[in-house]
Design an enzyme around this catalytic site. Structure first.
Site, PDB file in Angstrom:
ATOM      1  N   SER A 121       0.839  -1.199   0.000  1.00 31.49           N
ATOM      2  CA  SER A 121       0.000   0.000   0.000  1.00 31.49           C
ATOM      3  C   SER A 121       0.867   1.239   0.000  1.00 31.49           C
ATOM      4  O   SER A 121       2.026   1.207   0.440  1.00 31.49           O
ATOM      5  CB  SER A 121      -0.896   0.015   1.247  1.00 31.49           C
ATOM      6  OG  SER A 121      -1.560   1.245   1.400  1.00 31.49           O
ATOM      7  N   TYR A 154      -1.414  -1.026  10.391  1.00 31.22           N
ATOM      8  CA  TYR A 154      -1.631  -1.346   8.973  1.00 31.22           C
ATOM      9  C   TYR A 154      -0.471  -0.833   8.133  1.00 31.22           C
ATOM     10  O   TYR A 154       0.065  -1.541   7.273  1.00 31.22           O
ATOM     11  CB  TYR A 154      -2.946  -0.716   8.519  1.00 31.22           C
ATOM     12  CG  TYR A 154      -3.261  -0.871   7.056  1.00 31.22           C
ATOM     13  CD1 TYR A 154      -3.921  -1.993   6.578  1.00 31.22           C
ATOM     14  CD2 TYR A 154      -2.901   0.129   6.139  1.00 31.22           C
ATOM     15  CE1 TYR A 154      -4.223  -2.133   5.224  1.00 31.22           C
ATOM     16  CE2 TYR A 154      -3.202   0.004   4.793  1.00 31.22           C
ATOM     17  CZ  TYR A 154      -3.862  -1.122   4.345  1.00 31.22           C
ATOM     18  OH  TYR A 154      -4.150  -1.245   3.009  1.00 31.22           O
TER      19      TYR A 154
END
Length: 268
Positions: A205, A218
């Site tokens: 990401s 995350y």
């Protein structure tokens, strides 16, 4: 904050309309393009035909088919929605046979209905090592080999800040993203070596590259996937196994649907 919200709102135009997406990017004048990455199903990203040529959409249901993955077998985790679903659909259109691994059995059943013998669904909770191993074994059993592993399953995880994390939330997020990807490699690589090579892709990401795109746990997990990819690529390269990761921006998938606007059923 206001500028990020403005960029994120651009992802609300997602449907199947590439011209609308291009207009969003033009309005952002290039500055916000990383924020405006959209999740398409591959239908409208390029013209299907040019004037004076036959229209392949009449024969292919609306897609351009080039058979780039003909003869290949792919295992995709998190395949029932979002990026995983779009990838599974595209892979089948490009000629691959796909095993879609996910915990969403109802959506998996619909995928099988749509793609027939070219796709098999297997229930897989990537928090369970046995499920990952079973997904790989099912792929080889069903189609005789595994050429592509796409470690895509994920969840936003805990929202704690650095001074409030818990051991439980840390373990859950790292397992879901990092350990699951490594276990996928653990079980897929021996089969790839047997068949002479393969390709492993993991979903990282932009949150793993820059600050401000996700919760700390995350983001750390996604950053670890980026580094894991570099190490695994060096180790597995001699076996003709390529290892890569993708670092999407704000994609209108179920994970981020609540935060950026589209209803979950639309983001699917």
């Amino acid at each position: 904050g206001q500028r990020l919200l403005q960029h994120a709102q651009g992802t609300r135009i997602m449907g199947r309309d590439a011209s609308a997406a291009n207009e969003v990017l033009r309005q952002l004048n290039g500055v916000g393009k990383p924020f405006a990455l959209l999740c398409f199903h591959g239908r409208d990203l390029e013209p299907l035909h040019r004037p004076g040529q036959s229209n392949p959409a009449q024969q292919t249901g609306g897609f351009r088919m080039s058979g780039r993955l003909k003869g290949k077998v792919a295992l995709i985790t998190g395949a029932a929605s979002g990026i995983g679903r779009a990838t599974a659909d595209l892979f089948v259109r490009e000629g691959a046979r796909v095993v879609a691994a996910d915990i969403q059995e109802d959506k998996g059943a619909r995928m099988v209905e749509e793609h027939g013998d070219n796709l098999k669904f297997v229930r897989c909770n990537v928090m369970q090592e046995a499920d990952i191993r079973n997904a790989v074994d099912t792929t080889v059993s069903a189609f005789g080999r595994i050429d592509v592993l796409f470690n895509n399953a994920g969840a936003p995880g805990a929202m704690e800040t650095a001074d409030a994390i818990t051991t439980e939330s840390f373990d859950n997020v790292m397992h879901m993203h990092l350990l699951a990807a490594m276990l996928g490699m653990k079980y897929a690589v021996p089969h790839m070596r047997t068949s002479g090579g393969g390709s492993i892709i993991s979903t990282a990401s932009i949150a793993g590259l820059q600050n401000g795109f996700g919760p700390i746990l995350y983001s750390v997990a996604k950053g670890a996937i980026v580094h894991m990819t570099k190490l695994a690529a060096a180790q597995l390269g001699p076996s003709r196994i390529r290892v890569n990761c993708i670092c999407p921006g704000l994609i209108a998938t179920p994970i981020f649907a609540v935060g950026i606007g589209p209803a979950t059923q639309v983001a699917d």
